[in-house]
Design a protein around this motif. Structure first.
Motif, short mmCIF file in Angstrom:
data_model
loop_
_atom_site.label_atom_id
_atom_site.label_comp_id
_atom_site.label_asym_id
_atom_site.label_seq_id
_atom_site.Cartn_x
_atom_site.Cartn_y
_atom_site.Cartn_z
N GLU A 1 0.83 -1.20 0.00
CA GLU A 1 0.00 0.00 0.00
C GLU A 1 0.87 1.25 0.00
OE1 GLU A 1 -2.90 0.00 3.06
OE2 GLU A 1 -3.93 -1.79 2.31
N ILE A 2 0.31 2.31 -0.53
CA ILE A 2 1.00 3.60 -0.49
C ILE A 2 0.80 4.18 0.90
CG2 ILE A 2 1.10 5.92 -1.48
CD1 ILE A 2 -0.17 4.72 -4.02
N PRO A 3 1.88 4.41 1.64
CA PRO A 3 1.72 4.86 3.04
C PRO A 3 0.97 6.19 3.11
CG PRO A 3 4.00 4.24 2.58
CD PRO A 3 3.30 4.28 1.26
N SER A 4 0.04 6.28 4.02
CA SER A 4 -0.68 7.55 4.19
C SER A 4 0.24 8.65 4.65
CB SER A 4 -1.82 7.37 5.19
OG SER A 4 -1.31 6.97 6.46
N SER A 5 1.38 8.26 5.25
CA SER A 5 2.33 9.26 5.75
C SER A 5 3.00 10.04 4.63
CB SER A 5 3.40 8.59 6.61
OG SER A 5 4.08 7.58 5.88
N VAL A 6 2.83 9.58 3.35
CA VAL A 6 3.36 10.36 2.24
C VAL A 6 2.76 11.77 2.26
CG1 VAL A 6 3.42 10.55 -0.28
CG2 VAL A 6 3.84 8.36 0.81
N GLY A 7 1.56 11.87 2.79
CA GLY A 7 0.91 13.18 2.89
C GLY A 7 1.64 14.15 3.81
N ASN A 8 2.59 13.64 4.60
CA ASN A 8 3.37 14.53 5.47
C ASN A 8 4.45 15.29 4.71
OD1 ASN A 8 1.86 13.52 7.60
ND2 ASN A 8 3.40 11.99 8.19
N ILE A 9 4.72 14.85 3.48
CA ILE A 9 5.73 15.54 2.67
C ILE A 9 5.02 16.71 1.98
CG2 ILE A 9 7.60 15.24 1.01
CD1 ILE A 9 7.29 12.23 1.31
N THR A 10 4.77 17.74 2.73
CA THR A 10 3.87 18.80 2.28
C THR A 10 4.45 19.67 1.18
OG1 THR A 10 4.66 20.19 4.10
CG2 THR A 10 2.67 18.88 4.49
N ARG A 11 5.77 19.61 0.96
CA ARG A 11 6.37 20.43 -0.10
C ARG A 11 6.47 19.68 -1.43
NH1 ARG A 11 8.66 25.09 1.70
NH2 ARG A 11 8.89 25.31 3.95
N LEU A 12 5.91 18.48 -1.47
CA LEU A 12 6.00 17.65 -2.68
C LEU A 12 5.38 18.36 -3.88
CD1 LEU A 12 7.24 14.84 -2.99
CD2 LEU A 12 4.93 13.88 -2.82
N GLU A 13 6.13 18.38 -4.99
CA GLU A 13 5.64 18.98 -6.23
C GLU A 13 5.34 17.91 -7.30
OE1 GLU A 13 8.46 21.89 -7.50
OE2 GLU A 13 8.28 23.08 -5.68
N LYS A 14 6.05 16.79 -7.24
CA LYS A 14 5.80 15.71 -8.20
C LYS A 14 5.91 14.37 -7.48
CE LYS A 14 7.39 13.62 -12.54
NZ LYS A 14 8.31 13.72 -13.68
N LEU A 15 4.85 13.57 -7.61
CA LEU A 15 4.84 12.22 -7.07
C LEU A 15 4.53 11.27 -8.21
CD1 LEU A 15 4.89 10.18 -4.76
CD2 LEU A 15 2.46 10.64 -4.36
N SER A 16 5.51 10.45 -8.58
CA SER A 16 5.37 9.53 -9.70
C SER A 16 5.54 8.10 -9.21
CB SER A 16 6.40 9.85 -10.79
OG SER A 16 6.26 8.96 -11.87
N LEU A 17 4.41 7.38 -9.09
CA LEU A 17 4.41 5.96 -8.70
C LEU A 17 3.86 5.11 -9.84
CD1 LEU A 17 2.97 6.37 -5.08
CD2 LEU A 17 5.36 6.41 -5.82
N PHE A 18 3.83 5.67 -11.02
CA PHE A 18 3.29 5.08 -12.23
C PHE A 18 3.93 3.71 -12.52
CE2 PHE A 18 3.40 4.65 -16.87
CZ PHE A 18 2.10 4.99 -17.22
#
Length: 1013
Positions: free
Chosen positions: A427-444
């Motif tokens: 699963e994609i960890p919900s804690s990824v949401g803590n990286i609040t400065r994220l501009e690009k998330l590529s899990l494709f």
């Protein structure tokens, strides 16, 4: 006499002093006012330049202490525009002139050469054009000459070779042509020479060796060529050397590091250097930045780089470093000693082996880290959270497995996280949401499962969210569509359910929305029309229903795909007015009514509307039925009692009609059974909209089935080319040999398979002929579109074809890759996207036909089976007519032991086809026998010897061997191997194979474009 001489001397001095003092306000003031008259400004920077202020108090003006003449004019970065007045040459006491970082246009006045006292001239970062004035050579005291970042043309005037006091010469980022002048070697005081980013050609002149005090040499972004300039090896004083973006080639000397021991920064990127990285580079203890990216370097990355304690940048991406083996990543352990490291980019190489846990021990100062597009396996270590300064983290395009560590959330400054095209799961960890400065998330393109974390809504800077082709389910969180900065939202190829959130209209900056091939349902939100920046919308392959919403505000949209849904209503006319529209696909829905004929609808090549049975009209090319001239009359509501009478009468009539039909059907069935062997009809769905073709028509069109029109033969018949009276183009006529056992079954199978399916990579069946010949014999023929480039088989094995029919050249690597994608996509369509899954059962090169532009079309469905049961988890399909064997070498092994036809058998045949296309060897070649097969032969030599087994005609067709050919071939052959695994359950799905092949092609193009820059 002596007194007379004294008098004359005193008089001369007086005149000089008078000139200096008397004309302060006359010469300098007038010169500056004239300069001001040619300048435009918005900030009022020159507002003090008037008679109300003393000259020496004017902004930007500095006067000398003794004679009060202007000695410095500093207007740098003042947002001025206009032209430079020639009057500037009247400031005869000027020592420093700074007009940089403005928007001055025009040319550099020749009169600047009158400033013989000038020491510093800063005109860089404007839009000045024309030539460099040769008169600048009169400014013999020049120390700094900055003319870079303009539009200066022609060459460097030879007169500048006399400026022997020059310390800095900045001519970079112009349009200067010619060669690097040899006379620059006369400027022996030069410390900084920048002629980069011009259009210079040739090499570096040997005369430059005389610049023994040169600290910095910048010659990047020209068209320079040859080997690494030998003269540079003699310039031991160099601290900054930049020769990137040129056409230099050959290897670097092994003693590079001992010849240039004082380097602080070395940039050799984007050339064509080959060979190994010199290990002596690690002897340059002062080195802070090292970039040899985008070359053709091979071998290993030296572990001795551990000695570079001051190293801040290491850029080696875009080479052929590594050998796909475990030892390739040992340099990462060594780099843990480089505690100042800020940027480590080693993507697009051949690095193999497991990702070492030691990456978590790299410098805490590390900001950028990329190992993308290699062959790295293993998993991301949990300790990755130690890299607290990381802003860019790229591991996409590898073979990483395992979960995404929860500790990734500790990288609070992360802006780019790219892990696409791996084999990661969990699963994609919900804690990824803590990286609040994220501009690009590529899990494709991974195997992530579970739901999309709503916590991503905390990433309020997010611009690109790429989560397509995973195993995600559940709804699209509303929090996602509230991220107003979002430019790209990509969630295609999952199992998402629910509706597209109504709040999608809040994504006012969204450029691309891609949620195709999910299980989304409901209406397409009206709010989508508020996404005014939208250019691409992909909603196909879902269960959306209702009308197409009002999207008339999306005037910049280029591509829209709403196909394969349950949309209803009419086609909105506003699509016709979208001036940038390049592709509109509304096919396979429930749309009805008149198709517009104006605007974009006039171009049938960009519009797809098939599979909507109630559409009518449109331009001729869409081949729809004409619309009725008058709308149907409105029904008047009858009284209730009258309706009951009508219903009763209708019911009685219906029962009588059913009895009549049943009686007639019984009689017909008996007659049909009696004559079954002599009168097999063509399926009625074929040719319904085509004119009937007779035996006589076909005989005349083929000149009596002449051998001169023969283009091929197969198991059940022969194929001729013909020009029918009912067709404007050539067609291919497949005449069945009715004496051959199974020919009628093949004919019926092909008709049944092709009657309701449409795909750009299927050979189009135009109509069929079921008749008798002139001798009274049964005659069956199928009429197809004609493919002018013949079969793939003749292109792969031209030596086996008659000389008159041989292709004039061989297929290139990219052409073969395109063909594999064409075939894979049509198999995916047959297996998954048809109303009933279809197994082709005889896929091989002779059944792949090529049109004018070498687009592949799958043909010969004589052995095809419509599968009665389709389950992705099981490969056995119990059919009463399951004796399908296909062709030796291509048929799946389970068919040889009585296995039933299945999509897995097609995948096996496709895998063999891929191996044959890229190795050039048939599966039935004499090379193979016993335990040696094309599969085992290919697998045994990958990846180290991929170029040894590759079809040599690929390597001789203009392809640059080794980069990126080897990587591309390795990846494609790996797909082929995984498709033709022995066990059906281990084979790739066609959707996955298509996706991987497209990814390989995109990577191939990207790498080649990067290498050419």
């Amino acid at each position: 006499m002596r007194s007379m001489r004294l008098f004359l001397l005193l008089s001369l001095n007086a005149l000089v002093l008078l000139e200096a003092y008397r004309f302060t306000d006359e010469t300098d003031r007038q010169a500056l006012l004239e300069f001001k008259s040619q300048v435009s400004e918005d900030r009022g920077f020159l507002s003090s330049w008037n008679n109300s202020f003393p000259l020496c108090n004017w902004k930007g003006v500095t006067c000398g202490r003794k004679h009060k003449r202007v000695i410095s004019l500093d207007l740098g970065g003042s947002q001025l525009s206009g032209v430079i007045s020639p009057s500037i040459g009247n400031l005869s006491f000027l020592i420093s002139l700074n007009l940089s970082m403005n928007a001055f246009g025009g040319t550099i006045p020749q009169e600047v050469g009158n400033l013989f006292r000038l020491r510093n001239l800063y005109l860089h970062s404007n839009i000045l054009g024309g030539r460099i004035p040769a008169s600048l050579s009169n400014c013999s005291r020049l120390f700094d000459l900055y003319l870079g970042s303009n539009h200066l043309e022609q060459g460097v005037p030879s007169e500048l070779g006399s400026l022997t006091e020059l310390y800095v010469l900045y001519l970079g980022n112009n349009n200067l042509k010619g060669k690097i002048p040899a006379f620059l070697g006369n400027l022996t005081s030069l410390s900084i020479l920048d002629v980069g980013s011009n259009n210079m050609k040739g090499g570096v002149p040997d005369d430059i060796a005389r610049l023994t005090q040169l600290d910095a040499l910048q010659i990047t972004e020209n068209n320079l060529s040859g080997v690494f300039p030998p003269v540079i090896y003699n310039m031991s004083s160099l601290e900054y050397l930049y020769i990137a973006f040129n056409n230099f080639s050959g290897g670097l000397r092994p003693d590079f590091g001992t010849l240039l021991p004082n380097l602080l920064e070395l940039n050799l990127g984007k050339n064509y250097f080959t060979g190994a990285i010199p290990t002596t580079l690690s002897n340059i203890s002062t080195l802070e930045k090292l970039a040899i990216n985008n070359n053709s370097l091979t071998g290993s990355i030296p572990r001795s780089f551990r000695k570079l304690g001051n190293l801040q940048w290491l850029h080696l991406h875009g080479n052929s470093l590594g050998r796909y083996t475990a030892g390739d990543l040992e340099f990462l352990d060594a780099l843990t000693n480089c505690t100042q490291l800020e940027s480590l980019l080693v993507s697009d190489n051949r690095l193999g082996g497991d990702l070492p846990a030691s990456i978590a021990n790299l410098s805490e100062n590390l900001i950028s880290f990329s190992l993308q597009n290699n062959f790295i396996s293993g998993s991301i270590p949990y300790e990755i959270g130690n890299l607290i300064s990381l802003q860019t983290f790229g591991l996409g395009g590898n073979m990483l497995a395992g979960p995404l560590p929860i500790s990734i959330s500790e990288l609070s400054g992360l802006k780019v996280l790219s892990l696409s095209s791996n084999r990661m799961s969990g699963e994609i960890p919900s804690s990824v949401g803590n990286i609040t400065r994220l501009e690009k998330l590529s899990l494709f393109d991974n195997s992530f499962e579970g739901t999309v974390p709503p916590t991503l809504g905390n990433c309020t800077y997010l611009l690109h969210l790429l989560m397509g082709y995973n195993k995600l389910h559940g709804a699209i969180p509303r929090e996602i569509v509230q991220l107003s900065p979002l430019l790209t939202l990509s969630m295609e190829g999952n199992s998402l359910t629910g509706s597209l959130p109504k709040d999608v209209g809040r994504l006012v900056h969204l450029v691309k929305l891609s949620v195709e091939h999910n299980n989304l349902s409901g209406r397409v939100p009206q709010g989508l029309g508020n996404c005014l920046s939208m250019e691409e919308i992909y909603l196909q392959g879902n269960y959306f229903d209702g009308d197409i919403p009002d999207l008339r505000g999306l005037v910049g949209v280029k591509r829209v795909d709403l196909s394969n849904n349950n949309l209803s209503g009419s086609i909105p006319g506003y699509f016709a007015n979208f001036s940038k529209l390049q592709y509109l696909n509304l096919s396979i829905n429930n749309l009805e009514g008149r198709v517009p004929t104006d605007g974009k609808f006039q171009n049938a090549t960009i519009i797809s509307i098939f599979g909507n049975k109630d559409l009518c009209g449109g331009v001729k090319e869409v081949q729809l039925k004409p619309c009725s001239a008058q709308p149907p009359p409105k029904r008047t509501k009858r009284p209730f009692y009258l309706r009951k009478v009508v219903i009763g009468l209708s019911t009685c009539l219906a029962l009588l009609l059913l009895l009549f039909i049943a009686s007639v059907s019984l009689i017909w069935f008996k007659k049909r059974k009696k004559n079954q062997h002599t009168n097999n009809p063509t399926p009625s769905t074929l040719g319904a909209t085509r004119e009937k073709i007779s035996y006589g028509d076909l005989r005349n069109a083929t000149d009596g089935f002449s051998s001169s029109n023969l283009i091929g033969s197969g198991s059940f018949g022969t194929v001729f080319k013909a020009l029918l009276p009912t067709e404007n183009n050539l067609v291919a006529v497949k005449v069945l040999n009715m004496q051959r056992h199974g020919a009628m079954k093949s004919f019926m199978a092909e008709c049944e398979s092709l009657k309701d399916i449409r795909h750009r990579n299927l050979v189009k069946l135009l109509t069929a002929c079921s008749s008798i010949d002139f001798k009274g014999n049964e005659f069956r023929a199928l009429i197809y579109e004609f493919m002018p480039n013949g079969s793939l088989d003749m292109w792969l094995h031209p030596e086996e074809v008659e000389e008159t029919r041989r292709p004039s050249r061989t297929l290139t690597l990219i052409e073969r890759l395109n063909i594999t994608i064409d075939v894979a996509s049509v198999l995916d369509y047959l297996h998954v996207h048809c109303h009933e899954p279809i197994a082709h059962c005889d896929l091989k090169p002779s059944n792949i036909l090529l049109d004018d532009d070498l687009t592949a079309h799958v043909s010969d469905f004589g052995l095809a089976r419509v599968l009665l049961k389709f389950d992705k988890d099981y490969f056995l399909n119990q059919l009463s007519s399951g004796n399908v064997r296909g062709t030796i070498g291509y048929a799946a092994p389970e068919y040889g032991t009585g296995g039933q036809p299945s999509i897995h058998g097609d995948v096996y045949s496709f895998g063999v086809l891929v191996l044959e296309m890229f190795t050039g060897k048939r599966p039935t070649s004499e090379l193979f026998g016993g335990n040696c097969t094309l599969h085992s032969y290919t697998k045994s030599v990958l990846p180290e010897r991929v170029l040894d087994i590759a079809d040599q005609s690929i390597l001789h067709s203009g392809l640059r061997v080794g980069f990126p050919a080897a990587e591309c071939l390795t990846l494609v052959l790996d797909v082929g191997l995984r498709c033709c695994e022995e066990s059906p359950m281990n084979r790739l799905a066609t959707a996955q194979a298509t996706k991987e092949l497209i990814s390989i092609r995109e990577r191939f193009f990207k790498t080649r474009r990067t290498a050419r820059r």
